[in-house]
Every structure is written in structure tokens, then in C-alpha cells.
Write a protein that holds these residues in place. Structure first.
Motif, short mmCIF file in Angstrom:
data_model
loop_
_atom_site.label_atom_id
_atom_site.label_comp_id
_atom_site.label_asym_id
_atom_site.label_seq_id
_atom_site.Cartn_x
_atom_site.Cartn_y
_atom_site.Cartn_z
N GLY B 101 0.86 -1.18 0.00
CA GLY B 101 0.00 0.00 0.00
C GLY B 101 0.90 1.23 0.00
N CYS B 102 0.51 2.24 -0.72
CA CYS B 102 1.29 3.49 -0.70
C CYS B 102 1.21 4.03 0.73
N PRO B 103 2.35 4.24 1.38
CA PRO B 103 2.30 4.67 2.78
C PRO B 103 1.57 5.98 2.97
N ILE B 104 1.76 6.90 2.04
CA ILE B 104 1.11 8.20 2.19
C ILE B 104 -0.40 8.08 1.95
N GLY B 105 -0.75 7.43 0.87
CA GLY B 105 -2.16 7.27 0.56
C GLY B 105 -2.91 6.52 1.66
N SER B 106 -2.28 5.47 2.18
CA SER B 106 -2.94 4.70 3.23
C SER B 106 -3.17 5.55 4.47
N LEU B 107 -2.16 6.32 4.83
CA LEU B 107 -2.32 7.18 6.00
C LEU B 107 -3.37 8.26 5.73
#
Lengths: 197, 197
Positions: B101-107
Motif C-alpha cells: 500500500g502506498c504509505p502516504i495514501g494509506s495514511l
DNA sequence: GTCTATAAAAGGATAGAC
DNA sequence: GTCTATCCTTTTATAGAC
């Protein structure tokens, strides 16, 4: 006559998972919002994840009544229905002052080690959404250029919506969503290039 | 010589937030992974959210070294760099058996009531990513048709990536990501329609 | 099916010696 | 800067009467 207990639980959980996410919603939150006692909840559901499953099933089974029908009210052109669907999300974004998140997309990204059964329910929701959009395009297939990939176009609509929602929320600015949809419209129109402007 | 304590904490948190999400990562998780004691962590950070901020700053400051440079290794054509960037995500998806998962998008989607300062850091990360992609397109602006919206095209790349990652993970099938990128490539090529195939 | 009370664990954060 | 011990709250879930 009030709704039955199980429905109240699912409804409360649906709203809370949407507002706060799954992990940040406690059983106590659900109990207090649904006005149900702990014993009743655990009478209907073995645990929290089973409440989540019920919520995902409610979204899945309610896609027409909760999403497509309201979005498509008064819109009969199949291609415009796709954009009406996107406009429905736009309305949600504006109404929540850019705090709106797609409940399915948010859960899909929040739950990192989701049980296979949970993932399956999430996937069902995506699939039904994409199916609905694909059907719209196919209903207008005479207007698209040869070799148009309807499935791909429909999946792209989902990505545009999810990405647009993600950005609008992060920036607290619906313009990001609008630009995403604008790009998508440009693309769709290129696939109908022979159509008069 | 080992890294300093603060760096170990940020590194551990970065990995854990990516693997499990913010809410599902406990301070104890971070302590055990970084081999740091509670007292040390709270010496450097007032609380958990401040660790998150440090992680987001690390992503922001590391976008070239961690993302763009490895993705663009051996790729000089600016337009192909955009697709090399997307291919970098594809590699991550495959290497994690579609759990990436894209870390930024997920957050961005997990944190429903994110502090403004947290949102600001998330937005910075998106902006830098989009800036980098937009620069690529502009570096090849002679190849695009008049009136091409470079910013819109770059933002669409982000949406395609985020949406593709979301779907690939939910379906556990990288083909969803590939189709997203395929659609995007079609679109980009239409914007360069005068270019020879 | 519903109620209250509570168990048992995990959570974030702090104290105070070194 | 680092260490251990611990406080206090929240969390999921259960027990057992009604």
C-alpha cells in the motif's frame, strides 16, 4: 416501530466506520450510538470483524438504493450517468467540508492484514461499482471508437474517484476532485472522438 | 557504528506504519522493533503523533533518494520516467505479493480526523510527487499537443497509482494495477497524438 | 433477546533512578 | 540520554441473572 437491534447495530457501525475508520471505532462507540447493550451485540455477532462484514454486505446489497439510484435520478444518458455518479461523490465531499472518504476505499487501505473474507467483501463492492459503470459505457457502445476497453475505462473511473476523494480530503479542497474528473472526462471524450461536440 | 536512537525510532515507525497502519501500530511495537526503551522514545517525541510527523517528514525529504532516483535509474526519457515511476510501484506490489500500500495514501485515508499539521505533511508528500511528474511532462512539452494540462495529467498519475495500488491489494492481483497504468498510458499517448508510433 | 457487571489484555504516557 | 516499573484508560469480550 423501531428497527430491530441487529439493524441498528449495523447502521451505527456503518456510520462510525465511515466517520472514524474501523480500528478507531470501538465496540463501546457502536453500542452507544445504536443504543444497544454489549450482551445484545455479542448475541448477534461473534466479534467486531463480523460487524464489519455485515456493514460491507449492507453496502454491497445497497449499492442501487443508496448510491446508483440517487445519483442517477433524472439522468438517462448512460455516459452522463457515469459523471452523475462522480458528481454524487462530489456532493458528499462538499457536504462534509472535504472530509468525505469513500467508505470502501478507506477500509481497503486501512485494513492491512484483512481477513480473506473481509477482502472478498471489499472486492465485491468494487466489482459491483465497476460493473455498473461498465454497463453504462456498453449501453452507449455505438458512440465509442472501435476497440474501446470498457472495463478499463470503468476501472479508471473508480481510480479517479478514489484518488480524487483522497486528494480532496487531504488538501481539504474539492478542486482536486474536480480536476481528476475533468481529466477523466477528457479521456472519455477522446474515446468518443467521432461524436459531435 | 549504530544509528542514533531517534533515527532508529523513525525508521521502525516508518516500516510499521506502512505494514500495519498508524492506529494499529502501538508504541510498544515501535519500541520493540527499534530496540529502544519507552523513556528514550518519549525523550525525543512528545507522543505518538509526533513520531508520525517525523515519519512523514522523512518520506518528504527522502522522495529523491528513496523513490525517484531508484525508479529513474537508467531511464532518461522524461515521459518514460513517469511510467518508470509507476513501474516502481508495480515492483513493490509484486514483491509484497500484492500487499503493498502506498504509505502516504494509506495514511491519508486511515486518519479520519488528522490534525491539520499531519494533513499538511501528507499534502506536502502528494505535492512533491505530483511536482516531479509534472516536471517530467513539461520537460517533454514539445511532444504534447497544444493546451495539454500538465498539472492535471500529473495529478491523474497519482490517482491512477493510488487507485491501482488499492485495487491490486484488495483483489490480490497486480493485473488491476497494470490495467490502470495501461489506461493512463493510452491517455498520455493521446495527448501526444502527433508523435509517431 | 436483553441487562449489568466485570474480566483480561493492550493502549499511551509518566516517574524517577541512573 | 537511557533504564525499569507502573499508572490510568480504553479495549474486546464474557458471565450470568432476567
Amino acid at each position: 416501530m423501531g428497527k430491530d437491534t441487529r439493524s441498528r447495530i449495523v447502521e451505527a457501525a456503518m456510520e462510525l466506520f465511515w466517520l472514524k475508520g474501523y480500528t478507531s471505532t470501538s465496540i463501546a462507540d457502536i453500542l452507544s450510538r445504536s443504543q444497544v447493550n454489549s450482551g445484545s451485540l455479542y448475541h448477534f455477532f461473534p466479534g467486531k470483524q463480523d460487524v464489519l462484514l455485515a456493514v460491507l454486505e449492507a453496502y454491497r446489497d445497497g449499492i442501487r438504493a443508496m448510491l446508483l439510484e440517487p445519483a442517477w435520478e433524472g439522468v438517462s444518458d448512460p455516459v452522463e450517468r457515469v459523471f452523475a455518479l462522480l458528481a454524487f461523490y462530489r456532493r458528499a465531499i462538499v457536504e462534509t467540508e472535504c472530509q468525505y472518504g469513500c467508505p470502501i476505499g478507506s477500509l481497503a487501505l486501512e485494513l492491512h492484514d484483512a481477513d480473506p473474507i473481509v477482502r472478498e467483501r471489499l472486492a465485491e463492492n468494487f466489482t459491483n461499482w465497476v460493473d455498473a459503470v461498465e454497463e453504462c459505457f456498453r449501453a452507449a457502445d455505438h458512440r465509442f471508437i472501435e476497440g474501446t476497453d470498457y472495463r478499463g475505462l470503468a476501472e479508471l473511473a473508480l481510480n479517479v474517484m478514489e484518488g480524487g476523494v483522497m486528494q480532496a480530503r487531504t488538501y481539504r479542497d474539492v478542486a482536486h476532485f474536480d480536476r481528476a474528473v475533468g481529466q477523466y472526462r477528457t479521456f472519455v471524450e477522446r474515446m468518443m472522438a467521432h461524436e459531435a461536440a
